[in-house]
Design a protein around this motif. Structure first.
Motif, PDB file in Angstrom:
ATOM      1  N   VAL A  17       0.840  -1.188   0.000  1.00 24.04           N
ATOM      2  CA  VAL A  17       0.000   0.000   0.000  1.00 24.04           C
ATOM      3  C   VAL A  17       0.883   1.248   0.000  1.00 24.04           C
ATOM      4  O   VAL A  17       2.040   1.201   0.398  1.00 24.04           O
ATOM      5  CB  VAL A  17      -0.944   0.039   1.228  1.00 24.04           C
ATOM      6  CG1 VAL A  17      -1.931  -1.119   1.173  1.00 24.04           C
ATOM      7  CG2 VAL A  17      -0.152  -0.003   2.530  1.00 24.04           C
ATOM      8  N   THR A  18       0.317   2.340  -0.478  1.00 25.30           N
ATOM      9  CA  THR A  18       1.040   3.617  -0.508  1.00 25.30           C
ATOM     10  C   THR A  18       0.129   4.695   0.068  1.00 25.30           C
ATOM     11  O   THR A  18      -1.007   4.427   0.464  1.00 25.30           O
ATOM     12  CB  THR A  18       1.424   3.999  -1.952  1.00 25.30           C
ATOM     13  OG1 THR A  18       0.215   4.330  -2.676  1.00 25.30           O
ATOM     14  CG2 THR A  18       2.139   2.858  -2.668  1.00 25.30           C
ATOM     15  N   SER A  19       0.617   5.910   0.061  1.00 26.47           N
ATOM     16  CA  SER A  19      -0.189   7.035   0.549  1.00 26.47           C
ATOM     17  C   SER A  19      -1.377   7.289  -0.380  1.00 26.47           C
ATOM     18  O   SER A  19      -2.324   7.993  -0.005  1.00 26.47           O
ATOM     19  CB  SER A  19       0.674   8.294   0.646  1.00 26.47           C
ATOM     20  OG  SER A  19       1.258   8.600  -0.615  1.00 26.47           O
ATOM     21  N   ASN A  20      -1.340   6.708  -1.575  1.00 29.71           N
ATOM     22  CA  ASN A  20      -2.443   6.872  -2.527  1.00 29.71           C
ATOM     23  C   ASN A  20      -3.517   5.794  -2.398  1.00 29.71           C
ATOM     24  O   ASN A  20      -4.529   5.837  -3.103  1.00 29.71           O
ATOM     25  CB  ASN A  20      -1.896   6.857  -3.963  1.00 29.71           C
ATOM     26  CG  ASN A  20      -0.993   8.038  -4.249  1.00 29.71           C
ATOM     27  OD1 ASN A  20      -1.255   9.153  -3.796  1.00 29.71           O
ATOM     28  ND2 ASN A  20       0.084   7.798  -4.987  1.00 29.71           N
ATOM     29  N   THR A  21      -3.285   4.835  -1.524  1.00 35.38           N
ATOM     30  CA  THR A  21      -4.258   3.752  -1.344  1.00 35.38           C
ATOM     31  C   THR A  21      -5.373   4.188  -0.397  1.00 35.38           C
ATOM     32  O   THR A  21      -5.112   4.509   0.763  1.00 35.38           O
ATOM     33  CB  THR A  21      -3.580   2.490  -0.762  1.00 35.38           C
ATOM     34  OG1 THR A  21      -2.468   2.114  -1.572  1.00 35.38           O
ATOM     35  CG2 THR A  21      -4.576   1.326  -0.699  1.00 35.38           C
ATOM     36  N   PRO A  22      -6.619   4.217  -0.878  1.00 39.43           N
ATOM     37  CA  PRO A  22      -7.733   4.578   0.004  1.00 39.43           C
ATOM     38  C   PRO A  22      -8.076   3.391   0.907  1.00 39.43           C
ATOM     39  O   PRO A  22      -8.628   2.395   0.456  1.00 39.43           O
ATOM     40  CB  PRO A  22      -8.879   4.875  -0.970  1.00 39.43           C
ATOM     41  CG  PRO A  22      -8.559   4.061  -2.184  1.00 39.43           C
ATOM     42  CD  PRO A  22      -7.061   3.949  -2.257  1.00 39.43           C
ATOM     43  N   VAL A  23      -7.697   3.481   2.165  1.00 40.15           N
ATOM     44  CA  VAL A  23      -7.842   2.336   3.071  1.00 40.15           C
ATOM     45  C   VAL A  23      -9.309   2.104   3.434  1.00 40.15           C
ATOM     46  O   VAL A  23      -9.982   2.994   3.960  1.00 40.15           O
ATOM     47  CB  VAL A  23      -7.000   2.533   4.346  1.00 40.15           C
ATOM     48  CG1 VAL A  23      -7.241   1.375   5.319  1.00 40.15           C
ATOM     49  CG2 VAL A  23      -5.520   2.638   3.989  1.00 40.15           C
ATOM     50  N   VAL A  24      -9.778   0.895   3.137  1.00 37.92           N
ATOM     51  CA  VAL A  24     -11.140   0.476   3.501  1.00 37.92           C
ATOM     52  C   VAL A  24     -10.994  -0.535   4.644  1.00 37.92           C
ATOM     53  O   VAL A  24     -10.518  -1.644   4.445  1.00 37.92           O
ATOM     54  CB  VAL A  24     -11.877  -0.177   2.312  1.00 37.92           C
ATOM     55  CG1 VAL A  24     -13.291  -0.587   2.726  1.00 37.92           C
ATOM     56  CG2 VAL A  24     -11.916   0.775   1.122  1.00 37.92           C
ATOM     57  N   SER A  25     -11.373  -0.119   5.835  1.00 41.42           N
ATOM     58  CA  SER A  25     -11.143  -0.954   7.009  1.00 41.42           C
ATOM     59  C   SER A  25     -12.352  -0.988   7.932  1.00 41.42           C
ATOM     60  O   SER A  25     -13.123  -0.029   8.005  1.00 41.42           O
ATOM     61  CB  SER A  25      -9.930  -0.438   7.788  1.00 41.42           C
ATOM     62  OG  SER A  25      -9.743  -1.156   8.985  1.00 41.42           O
ATOM     63  N   LEU A  26     -12.503  -2.100   8.630  1.00 42.93           N
ATOM     64  CA  LEU A  26     -13.504  -2.232   9.695  1.00 42.93           C
ATOM     65  C   LEU A  26     -12.799  -2.554  11.014  1.00 42.93           C
ATOM     66  O   LEU A  26     -13.358  -3.185  11.894  1.00 42.93           O
ATOM     67  CB  LEU A  26     -14.510  -3.331   9.343  1.00 42.93           C
ATOM     68  CG  LEU A  26     -15.461  -3.023   8.181  1.00 42.93           C
ATOM     69  CD1 LEU A  26     -16.195  -4.279   7.726  1.00 42.93           C
ATOM     70  CD2 LEU A  26     -16.463  -1.938   8.581  1.00 42.93           C
ATOM     71  N   CYS A  27     -11.525  -2.128  11.103  1.00 42.52           N
ATOM     72  CA  CYS A  27     -10.690  -2.385  12.294  1.00 42.52           C
ATOM     73  C   CYS A  27     -10.499  -3.878  12.529  1.00 42.52           C
ATOM     74  O   CYS A  27     -10.557  -4.370  13.659  1.00 42.52           O
ATOM     75  CB  CYS A  27     -11.259  -1.702  13.531  1.00 42.52           C
ATOM     76  SG  CYS A  27     -11.235   0.097  13.424  1.00 42.52           S
ATOM     77  N   GLU A  28     -10.278  -4.591  11.428  1.00 39.78           N
ATOM     78  CA  GLU A  28     -10.029  -6.027  11.484  1.00 39.78           C
ATOM     79  C   GLU A  28      -8.669  -6.324  12.131  1.00 39.78           C
ATOM     80  O   GLU A  28      -7.841  -5.446  12.292  1.00 39.78           O
ATOM     81  CB  GLU A  28     -10.072  -6.619  10.074  1.00 39.78           C
ATOM     82  CG  GLU A  28      -9.039  -6.054   9.123  1.00 39.78           C
ATOM     83  CD  GLU A  28      -9.260  -4.583   8.796  1.00 39.78           C
ATOM     84  OE1 GLU A  28      -8.267  -3.808   8.863  1.00 39.78           O
ATOM     85  OE2 GLU A  28     -10.405  -4.208   8.503  1.00 39.78           O
ATOM     86  N   GLY A  29      -8.468  -7.604  12.444  1.00 42.06           N
ATOM     87  CA  GLY A  29      -7.205  -8.008  13.054  1.00 42.06           C
ATOM     88  C   GLY A  29      -7.188  -7.762  14.559  1.00 42.06           C
ATOM     89  O   GLY A  29      -8.224  -7.534  15.177  1.00 42.06           O
ATOM     90  N   ASP A  30      -5.996  -7.817  15.134  1.00 44.57           N
ATOM     91  CA  ASP A  30      -5.823  -7.622  16.583  1.00 44.57           C
ATOM     92  C   ASP A  30      -6.654  -8.646  17.358  1.00 44.57           C
ATOM     93  O   ASP A  30      -7.173  -8.353  18.433  1.00 44.57           O
ATOM     94  CB  ASP A  30      -6.214  -6.201  16.978  1.00 44.57           C
ATOM     95  CG  ASP A  30      -5.557  -5.761  18.289  1.00 44.57           C
ATOM     96  OD1 ASP A  30      -4.459  -6.259  18.592  1.00 44.57           O
ATOM     97  OD2 ASP A  30      -6.148  -4.943  19.008  1.00 44.57           O
ATOM     98  N   THR A  31      -6.792  -9.842  16.797  1.00 45.50           N
ATOM     99  CA  THR A  31      -7.598 -10.884  17.438  1.00 45.50           C
ATOM    100  C   THR A  31      -6.800 -11.557  18.554  1.00 45.50           C
ATOM    101  O   THR A  31      -5.565 -11.593  18.516  1.00 45.50           O
ATOM    102  CB  THR A  31      -8.037 -11.949  16.416  1.00 45.50           C
ATOM    103  OG1 THR A  31      -6.869 -12.494  15.781  1.00 45.50           O
ATOM    104  CG2 THR A  31      -8.957 -11.352  15.370  1.00 45.50           C
TER     105      THR A  31
END
Length: 356
Positions: A17-31
């Motif tokens: 990913v770069t600064s141009n990547t529009p991050v689509v997240s639901l706060c996944e991970g950290d399980t």
């Protein structure tokens, strides 16, 4: 205040990913990586067994790790729509992240072979769901052709961004333990997960974040074990619908992970899967979907077969990935657990039925 914002933000230096990547997240991970006292005790005093509970991702499965990267990159590429074939968890994740990213999502599923909890997720997130008369492999063949012919982005695990996101689970394990485990057990269906974990471990090792690499131990369901049998299974059968796949997309990569890690890929029966499923819920308090229990079923199988007899007294750290939450497929629980007794609305009757 430090706020957790998902796997892309936490591990972006290791992701495409770069600064141009529009991050689509639901706060996944950290399980959570949950210590298992019962399984550890069963194996021996020098064993420490941990359960990586991926059922606590936003849509209830590990698929969210890969989907956040895949959908973010699809947005970056200005895709009009994404498409996937699914036995359930991929469809739920693709639909949710597409909704979050304002993308159209098309899902092709095998008729009657998807747990209702997962189907409900895909539908409520407004994916365009189409059921076919065929199995997962038939659905996968169709979506690959549609993606190629009509320019939709395919978000099944052959999408390299899916693998990139899913490898972050191995990073979390190492960050928590301070090193890699000695063995890593996990279910194998389309084989993207064993591929991703192994990629993550190798990358962390190359960055000198860990001092060792684990042996990767994958387990397929006996009625859907093409890698074990060495040939595709035309009509896979198993109660574990999430790994009911007869021709895995990441077959070669899974074999590479097995070979390079000096691990194994074996099969477990549906009875062994259900036994481990009940054990996890009844003894450890962790409710998973049937396919998730294949990792623990595999661990129990190897223990019975004397696999660990030559380990000696040195400490052995084992991680079992539990891929999805039990509420994904509640029908299995209902079928395999006794229904509660019904008594009169009376205190003594309730106490007697409760065995108190």
């Amino acid at each position: 205040m430090n706020t957790y914002t998902g796997v892309i933000d936490r591990y972006k230096k290791y992701l495409p990913v770069t600064s141009n990547t529009p991050v689509v997240s639901l706060c996944e991970g950290d399980t959570p990586l949950i210590y298992s006292p019962e399984i550890s005790k069963d194996l021996g005093s020098n064993f420490k067994v941990y359960l990586k509970y991926e059922g606590l991702n936003p849509t209830g499965s590990f698929k969210d790790r890969g989907m956040t990267v895949a959908i973010s990159k699809a947005k970056e590429e200005r895709a009009a729509a994404v498409i996937c074939a699914s036995t359930g968890n991929t469809s739920a994740s693709a639909a949710a992240y597409s909704a979050r990213g304002s993308l159209k999502c098309v899902v092709v599923i095998p008729e009657g072979a998807i747990a209702l909890g997962k189907l409900a997720q895909a539908l409520v997130h407004k994916a365009r769901v189409v059921a076919i008369r065929g199995n997962f492999d038939d659905a996968f063949t169709i979506v690959r052709k549609i993606a190629s012919d009509y320019g939709l982005v395919l978000v099944n695990s052959i999408n390299p961004y899916r693998i990139e996101g899913q490898k972050t689970a191995s990073f979390e394990i190492c960050d928590f333990l301070g090193d890699a485990p000695h063995f890593h057990f996990l279910p194998v269906g389309n084989a993207g997960n064993i591929t991703a974990y192994w990629k993550g471990y190798k990358e962390y090792y190359s960055y000198k974040k860990i001092t060792r690499l684990p042996k990767m131990c994958g387990f397929q369901a006996q009625g859907a074990a093409p890698i074990v049998k060495g040939k595709p299974v035309k009509k896979p059968k198993t109660i574990a619908t999430a790994i009911k796949i007869g021709n895995p997309a990441s077959w070669k990569q899974a074999l590479t992970a097995k070979r390079e890690s000096k691990g194994l890929i074996e099969a477990v029966s549906d009875n062994q899967i259900i036994s481990a499923y009940k054990f996890l819920a009844g003894r450890e308090g962790v409710f998973v979907e049937p396919a998730s229990a294949a990792s623990v079923a595999g661990l129990f199988k190897l223990k019975r077969n004397g696999f660990f007899d030559k380990v000696g007294k040195k400490e052995v750290v084992i991680v079992c990935t539990l891929t999805g939450h039990g509420l994904k497929d509640p029908q299995v629980a209902i079928k395999n657990i006794k229904s509660p007794p019904v008594v009169e609305a009376d205190e003594k009757a309730v106490l007697k039925a409760a065995g108190i």
